[in-house]
Write an enzyme that holds these catalytic residues in place. Structure first.
Site, PDB file in Angstrom:
ATOM      1  N   ARG A   1       0.830  -1.216   0.000  1.00 42.81           N
ATOM      2  CA  ARG A   1       0.000   0.000   0.000  1.00 42.81           C
ATOM      3  C   ARG A   1       0.865   1.267   0.000  1.00 42.81           C
ATOM      4  O   ARG A   1       0.943   1.984  -0.982  1.00 42.81           O
ATOM      5  CB  ARG A   1      -0.949  -0.030   1.217  1.00 42.81           C
TER       6      ARG A   1
ATOM      7  N   HIS B   1       5.443   4.583  12.691  1.00 46.12           N
ATOM      8  CA  HIS B   1       5.392   4.530  11.217  1.00 46.12           C
ATOM      9  C   HIS B   1       6.331   5.622  10.719  1.00 46.12           C
ATOM     10  O   HIS B   1       5.923   6.780  10.530  1.00 46.12           O
ATOM     11  CB  HIS B   1       3.945   4.768  10.769  1.00 46.12           C
TER      12      HIS B   1
ATOM     13  N   HIS C   1       9.124   7.365   8.204  1.00 43.08           N
ATOM     14  CA  HIS C   1       9.735   7.470   6.868  1.00 43.08           C
ATOM     15  C   HIS C   1      11.185   7.910   7.051  1.00 43.08           C
ATOM     16  O   HIS C   1      11.555   8.477   8.081  1.00 43.08           O
ATOM     17  CB  HIS C   1       8.928   8.447   6.006  1.00 43.08           C
TER      18      HIS C   1
ATOM     19  N   CYS D   1       4.123   9.477   0.520  1.00 46.91           N
ATOM     20  CA  CYS D   1       2.726   9.855   0.340  1.00 46.91           C
ATOM     21  C   CYS D   1       2.644  10.843  -0.822  1.00 46.91           C
ATOM     22  O   CYS D   1       3.357  11.847  -0.831  1.00 46.91           O
ATOM     23  CB  CYS D   1       2.185  10.493   1.623  1.00 46.91           C
TER      24      CYS D   1
ATOM     25  N   ASN E   1       9.441   4.566   3.369  1.00 46.71           N
ATOM     26  CA  ASN E   1       9.324   4.124   4.767  1.00 46.71           C
ATOM     27  C   ASN E   1      10.650   3.486   5.159  1.00 46.71           C
ATOM     28  O   ASN E   1      11.445   3.097   4.304  1.00 46.71           O
ATOM     29  CB  ASN E   1       8.261   3.026   4.885  1.00 46.71           C
TER      30      ASN E   1
END
Ligand code: HMG
Ligand code: MG
Length: 298
Positions: free
Chosen positions: A16, A208, A210, A241, A250
């Protein structure tokens, strides 16, 4: 005193978060191959796609077909991103058993990313949560821009904790704290996590991060010392994103597993197989990019 965990849950978000940011739309067979290989590498939590508007993110326009063809293996949790009721209905039709709703600690980013205010996004999640309960679906939450926003700059940890708390109150079982543009550094990461630990247990908070400035592993280590034990990562460091200028990949799942293996912290993931998976998807993406570049020249 250090509170390093003995075991860490890793959620690989590459199908994703990774593929949503590729210039080329990756074909369905490759996406399914990636998910299958991640599973074979021992990754037991995989975010497989997003039921978002295909006009906004054409890279994930095949989410329903992907779910139709996805082979579900026992003990693997396949989740998907959902921004609203329409996305939730599609996720249910696709047989998804866990979804993730997403908002941010920054108003400007929320507007750019999902075209509403933070409060409006939370209102949108209410019917999603209702449907989730009716269909026995777990809901995870994301808060983006927890360590900086591409439009507003610094974000106060209070704001992050406030939005995080609202997601829990809506019924999320876990909230993932997103350093969307990778501007965080270890002490700032600790500060925001500590603030969120005021409102919830550490077992319900995921990291999460990056890796824009190469800080992700350092940030993760700093948070592990506070007892964090849930980490989102993306094989081969894919990701970013489309609505956060400058956001790069990420943290690579391989790097996280290498670090945790070296620290004696269990993940259940086979590093060698994972590295093969990372090489495999990187080759596929390069091939797709080269063939598009070739077509452009003709
Ligand atoms: P909108 O344009 O305001 O919504 O978008 P709308 O309700 O007016 O709908 C517009 C069109 O989209 C309509 O179609 C809807 O039917 C359709 P039309 O009538 O024009 O043909 N539509 C949908 N189609 C499929 N699935 C849906 C859906 N909803 C509406 N769920 C919307 C609002 C939220 C839909 C849009 O802004 C959107 O999809 N945004 C997603 C952006 C995105 O995916 N960003 C990347 C993920 S977030 C991220 O990467 C951060 C994260 O990794 C954590 C971190 O790193 O911080 C999670
Ligand atoms: Mg992300």
């Amino acid at each position: 005193m250090s509170k390093l965990p003995k075991q860490v849950k890793i959620i690989d978000v590459s199908p994703r978060d990774g593929l949503q940011n590729e210039k080329q739309v990756i074909d369905l067979t490759t996406k399914l191959g990636l998910i299958e290989r991640l599973g074979q590498s021992g990754v037991s939590n995989i975010e497989v796609t997003g039921f978002v508007s295909p006009k906004w993110v054409p890279q994930l326009a095949d989410s329903s077909q992907l779910c139709e063809q996805l082979v579900h293996h026992k003990n693997i949790n396949y989740s998907a991103l959902v921004p609203n009721l329409k996305g939730m209905e599609l996720a249910i039709a696709g047989g998804i058993k866990e979804v993730a709703v997403f908002t941010a600690a920054s108003e400007s980013f929320t507007k750019k990313n999902i075209n509403c205010t933070i409060n409006e996004s939370l209102e949108r999640f209410k019917p999603v949560m209702l449907l989730a309960r009716e269909n026995d679906i777990k809901v995870r939450g994301y808060v983006s821009c927890v360590l900086g926003c591409p439009y507003e700059g610094e974000i106060h940890p209070f704001k992050v904790a406030e939005v995080t708390e609202k997601l829990f109150k809506l019924g999320c079982y876990e909230v993932s704290l997103g350093d969307t543009i990778g501007t965080g550094t270890p002490l700032k990461a600790q500060k925001v996590l500590t603030q969120c630990m005021e409102i919830t247990n550490i077992d319900t908070l995921a990291l999460h991060f990056h890796n824009t400035y190469g800080q992700a592993l350092a940030n993760i280590y700093a948070c592990l010392e506070l007892g964090a034990r849930i980490i989102d990562a993306s094989v081969a460091g894919l990701g970013g994103c489309p609505y956060a200028k400058g956001a790069s990949g990420n943290v690579a799942t391989e790097d996280v597993v290498y670090m945790l293996d070296g620290m004696g912290i269990k993940t259940g993931i086979d590093l060698k197989k994972l590295i093969q998976t990372g090489k495999w998807i990187s080759q596929k993406i390069n091939k797709s990019n080269n063939s598009q570049a070739g077509k452009a020249k003709v």
